[in-house]
Design a protein around this motif. Structure first.
Motif, PDB file in Angstrom:
ATOM      1  N   ARG A  62       0.625  -1.038   0.305  1.00  9.33           N
ATOM      2  CA  ARG A  62       0.113  -0.305   0.092  1.00  9.33           C
ATOM      3  C   ARG A  62       1.111   0.744  -0.105  1.00  9.33           C
ATOM      4  O   ARG A  62       0.912   2.437  -0.485  1.00  9.33           O
ATOM      5  CB  ARG A  62      -0.870   0.388   0.697  1.00  9.33           C
ATOM      6  CG  ARG A  62      -1.802  -1.219   1.105  1.00  9.33           C
ATOM      7  CD  ARG A  62      -3.279  -1.202   2.048  1.00  9.33           C
ATOM      8  NE  ARG A  62      -3.295   0.197   1.823  1.00  9.33           N
ATOM      9  CZ  ARG A  62      -4.552   0.538   1.897  1.00  9.33           C
ATOM     10  NH1 ARG A  62      -5.060   0.041   1.378  1.00  9.33           N
ATOM     11  NH2 ARG A  62      -5.231   1.710   1.816  1.00  9.33           N
TER      12      ARG A  62
ATOM     13  N   LEU B 274      -0.654   4.766  -1.657  1.00 10.43           N
ATOM     14  CA  LEU B 274      -2.024   4.534  -0.771  1.00 10.43           C
ATOM     15  C   LEU B 274      -1.719   4.757   0.593  1.00 10.43           C
ATOM     16  O   LEU B 274      -3.046   5.165   1.381  1.00 10.43           O
ATOM     17  CB  LEU B 274      -3.114   3.283  -0.944  1.00 10.43           C
ATOM     18  CG  LEU B 274      -3.205   3.262  -2.342  1.00 10.43           C
ATOM     19  CD1 LEU B 274      -3.739   1.728  -2.590  1.00 10.43           C
ATOM     20  CD2 LEU B 274      -4.132   4.091  -2.441  1.00 10.43           C
TER      21      LEU B 274
ATOM     22  N   ARG C 127       2.163   7.803  -9.286  1.00  9.85           N
ATOM     23  CA  ARG C 127       0.671   6.840  -8.800  1.00  9.85           C
ATOM     24  C   ARG C 127       0.741   6.671 -10.113  1.00  9.85           C
ATOM     25  O   ARG C 127       0.150   5.409 -10.417  1.00  9.85           O
ATOM     26  CB  ARG C 127      -0.275   7.308  -8.586  1.00  9.85           C
ATOM     27  CG  ARG C 127      -1.636   6.631  -8.530  1.00  9.85           C
ATOM     28  CD  ARG C 127      -2.479   7.698  -7.302  1.00  9.85           C
ATOM     29  NE  ARG C 127      -1.713   8.069  -5.862  1.00  9.85           N
ATOM     30  CZ  ARG C 127      -1.679   9.379  -5.200  1.00  9.85           C
ATOM     31  NH1 ARG C 127      -2.802  10.138  -5.670  1.00  9.85           N
ATOM     32  NH2 ARG C 127      -0.932   9.407  -4.463  1.00  9.85           N
TER      33      ARG C 127
END
Length: 309
Positions: A46, A51, A74
């Motif tokens: 993550r 994230l 990203r």
């Protein structure tokens, strides 16, 4: 393309989920990320997918930092979570089209990209089905398709084979091989270690947030000592063969396993070859003589304790 994780740490209150880990992987490589439940795999993935933010440390895709410029990073990462979120009122095609729009694709280009991804992931025949009505395997396909929409050079996949039937797992392996051959750098976690061994170029084993061992599969699996385990199945006279093996100087140990004998040979592989020649010369009719190599699963059991933070 090089992905480099450097001194990554993540704390949740008093719990350190990821404890100063560092490793790297490159374009065309599939790296298995392995560890017991609660080892810190999902947290690390993550963070890599931008994230979550790390407590300290960083990860870079070439020279792009996920901490300093997460928006730029990203666009270089396709993230496949362990479960696709539930959506009752959207079809497969609508879901993929939404993400294509989110990545700035428009008009004919967007339609062509979505259609190509649907074909590549074998979703074209169910493109009008509701996401909510799909099987686990089909949802995993949709999740992979979404991650590929913007053609990222890096894929981060958290337990993509979880809950899949045997055919779906085989198809997933083939897709990963194709993506790797296209030059994508792939980090994949899974508890199905025998399958990881078949597709991965290397592995990182983590426990309690720390890396226990890492390297190519050959480096991880190769035994440190010069011993080889062989399975010997004779046509007959198994008891006599067992007694003979126990008396041989290069046989460190032997055990009878059903209609076969497992023997540990001290020395090089040439010793194994010499042993087979000796047994045949002594009149034993050998129908199977197979070296039992270590695999990722056995190494995992040897180096981990199953502990969590």
């Amino acid at each position: 393309m090089q992905v480099t994780i450097t001194n990554l740490r993540k704390d949740f209150g008093a719990t350190r989920a990821v404890d100063d880990i560092s490793f790297s992987f490159s374009s065309g490589e599939i790296i298995g990320f392995v560890g017991p439940n609660g080892a810190g795999k999902t947290t690390t993935m993550r963070i890599l997918a931008t994230l979550d933010e790390p407590t300290s440390g960083d990860a870079q895709i070439d020279d792009v930092s996920i901490v300093e410029v997460p928006e730029q990073a990203r666009r270089m990462i396709g993230y496949v979570p362990d479960a696709l979120p539930m959506h009752r009122d959207i079809s497969v095609h609508e879901y993929l089209d939404f993400f294509a729009r989110a990545y700035g694709l428009a008009g004919t280009q967007r339609r062509q990209v979505v259609e190509n991804i649907e074909e590549f992931t074998n979703l074209a025949s169910i493109r009008e089905k509701s996401l909510y009505a799909l099987s686990k395997g089909m949802k995993q396909r949709v999740s992979l398709a979404r991650a590929l929409i913007h053609d990222p050079p890096v894929l981060v996949m958290d337990e993509p084979a979880s809950g899949l039937d045997p055919r779906a797992r085989v198809e997933l392996r083939e897709l990963l091989r194709v993506l790797s051959s296209q030059g994508k750098a792939i980090l994949i976690s899974s508890h199905i270690l025998t399958e990881l061994s078949e597709i991965c170029d290397g592995a990182v084993i983590i426990e309690q947030g720390k890396i226990i061992t890492a390297g190519t599969l050959e480096e991880i699996i190769k035994p440190e000592d010069e011993q080889h385990t062989v399975l010997i199945r004779p046509l007959d006279k198994q008891d006599d063969l067992y007694k003979s093996l126990l008396l041989m100087p290069n046989v460190a140990a032997a055990n009878q396993l059903g209609n076969a004998i497992e023997a540990r040979i001290a020395g090089s592989e040439e010793m194994c070859s010499d042993l087979l020649a000796t047994l045949i010369r002594d009149g034993y009719r050998i129908v199977e003589f197979k070296q039992q190599g270590s695999d990722l699963e056995s190494v995992f059991m040897d180096v981990t304790k199953g502990e969590t933070q």
